[in-house]
Design an enzyme around this catalytic site. Sequence first.
Site, PDB file in Angstrom:
ATOM      1  N   SER A 261     -22.590  50.965 -53.942  1.00 23.75           N
ATOM      2  CA  SER A 261     -21.822  51.903 -53.173  1.00 23.75           C
ATOM      3  C   SER A 261     -21.536  51.336 -51.818  1.00 23.75           C
ATOM      4  CB  SER A 261     -22.260  53.140 -53.012  1.00 23.75           C
ATOM      5  OG  SER A 261     -23.335  53.141 -52.221  1.00 23.75           O
ATOM      6  N   LYS A 262     -20.750  51.898 -51.053  1.00 25.20           N
ATOM      7  CA  LYS A 262     -20.763  51.320 -49.628  1.00 25.20           C
ATOM      8  C   LYS A 262     -21.762  51.402 -48.830  1.00 25.20           C
ATOM      9  CE  LYS A 262     -17.481  52.708 -45.991  1.00 25.20           C
ATOM     10  NZ  LYS A 262     -16.186  53.319 -45.681  1.00 25.20           N
ATOM     11  N   ARG A 263     -22.791  52.115 -49.270  1.00 27.87           N
ATOM     12  CA  ARG A 263     -24.192  52.018 -48.410  1.00 27.87           C
ATOM     13  C   ARG A 263     -24.760  50.745 -48.710  1.00 27.87           C
ATOM     14  NH1 ARG A 263     -28.682  53.974 -50.838  1.00 27.87           N
ATOM     15  NH2 ARG A 263     -27.125  54.376 -52.735  1.00 27.87           N
TER      16      ARG A 263
END
Length: 483
Positions: A261-263
């Site tokens: 994910s973006k994380r």
Amino acid sequence: MSSPERVRIAPSPTGEMHLGTVRTAIFCWLLARKTGGQFLVRIEDTDRNRFVEGSAERILEALAWLGLEADEGAYLKDGAYAEKGPHGPYTQSQNLPMYQEIAQQLLDGGHAYRCFATAEELEQMRSEQQARGELPRYDRRYRTLPCEESDARAAAGESFVIRQALPLDREVVVHDRIRGELRFNTRDLDDHVLLKSDGFPTYHLASVVDDHRMEITTVIRGEEWLPSLPKNALLYEALGWEAPAFAHVPVILGQDKSKLSKRHGARPTLDYRGMGYLPDALVNTLVFLGWSPGTEQEFFTRDELIASFSMERVNPAPAVFDAQRLDYVNGWYIRHLPLSELAHEVANRLRVDVSDERVLRVTQATQERLKRLDEIPEVCGWAVTAPLVNDELRGIVTPKKRAWEEVRQILVEVTEVLEAVDSWTAESLETALRSLVSEERKTGDVFWPVRAAVTGLPASPGAFESLWVLGKEESLVRLRNLL
Ligand code: GLU
């Protein structure tokens, strides 16, 4: 040599293109190139609730940017959606009558049935199952509805979906090119929906119909589609069609082994263009997510990738995306760009003309240190924009534990020495500046202030290089302004 493969990606236009789809596209493209086959792009827009305007165009733009354009199917022509090839339409919403016809064919053959369950009815069924501690699933309640009744209710305008009538207790054995032989039992499967009440097909129906009519030889798709595999196999069987081969590529995880994910630094694909990553760097990083060449080679041209790639070397184990490795790979590709190509990037991003001699020189002086093209304004901007003369600049120019007056004196001498330099090369500049170095005055005492004075930066190429980039006139102007 294996026979030509026809492979496709089938993105849904529900948002931005994710790295996972790009990775699938890379594998498809490589397999097509390797076998002299075709890479197709099909837009699966049958879920109208999740449809996002402009999404298909951005997906196609990302593919074009990465040099992974379709041989057949959807592509961007002058920035607008277009299709090429004999198996169109390549956008599923443009082909509804065909899916409806095939659903009817399945109904007629007893491989599918109408289900008239309302949303409330299904909801109630689910809560009753949960109350009994069972897994919620469709209980096949309309499967035994007599044909005449089903026809009559449909004719009367009652809303329905069409579900696949799976064999009730059968082992389905399917071969996967990455995972080998896989066994499923239809006891564990639902009679899933093929055609929705709005007349749109589901993925189950549309993907099988299209993979068949587009003569796809290997369906390469994400591991998350594995549960669909036995249903697909049974649908091919029901339709009397030969099934393609299947290859389910491994899921991509972040460094902490959770879903990417973006994380974890993952971004929509086109963002990487804006951030100054090169297509080759992204492709070279993503191709390693699941595939390995079996050698130590780290960096590949497209042709080398085509030569090295094989489905047999794709591993089913989850792959881990590392944003730092992408930076490292990108730096490598930037260092290996032809100077003139990188100079064009520099000129574009600094908004100056590439014929400016300083553009070429600053490119040469900074090529080694650039990791991303979006660093260009910060790393190269000084070559075309002189630093403002103010206290901040005097602060940068003055090393710790020194006084500005002291540094100023050095710069006065530097200016005199430089005025006498005729051939403005890094070597003669070095000789000139070294003439000011003595027992009491170390090289750093001279080089640091000069470099900082002309660039205005705490970090930049060294003194001789910076002077060389600017040329004699501009270097002296900047020094005199500061003095
Ligand atoms: N439309 C599906 C998706 O976007 C395609 C899956 C497949 O490749 O068959 O994930």
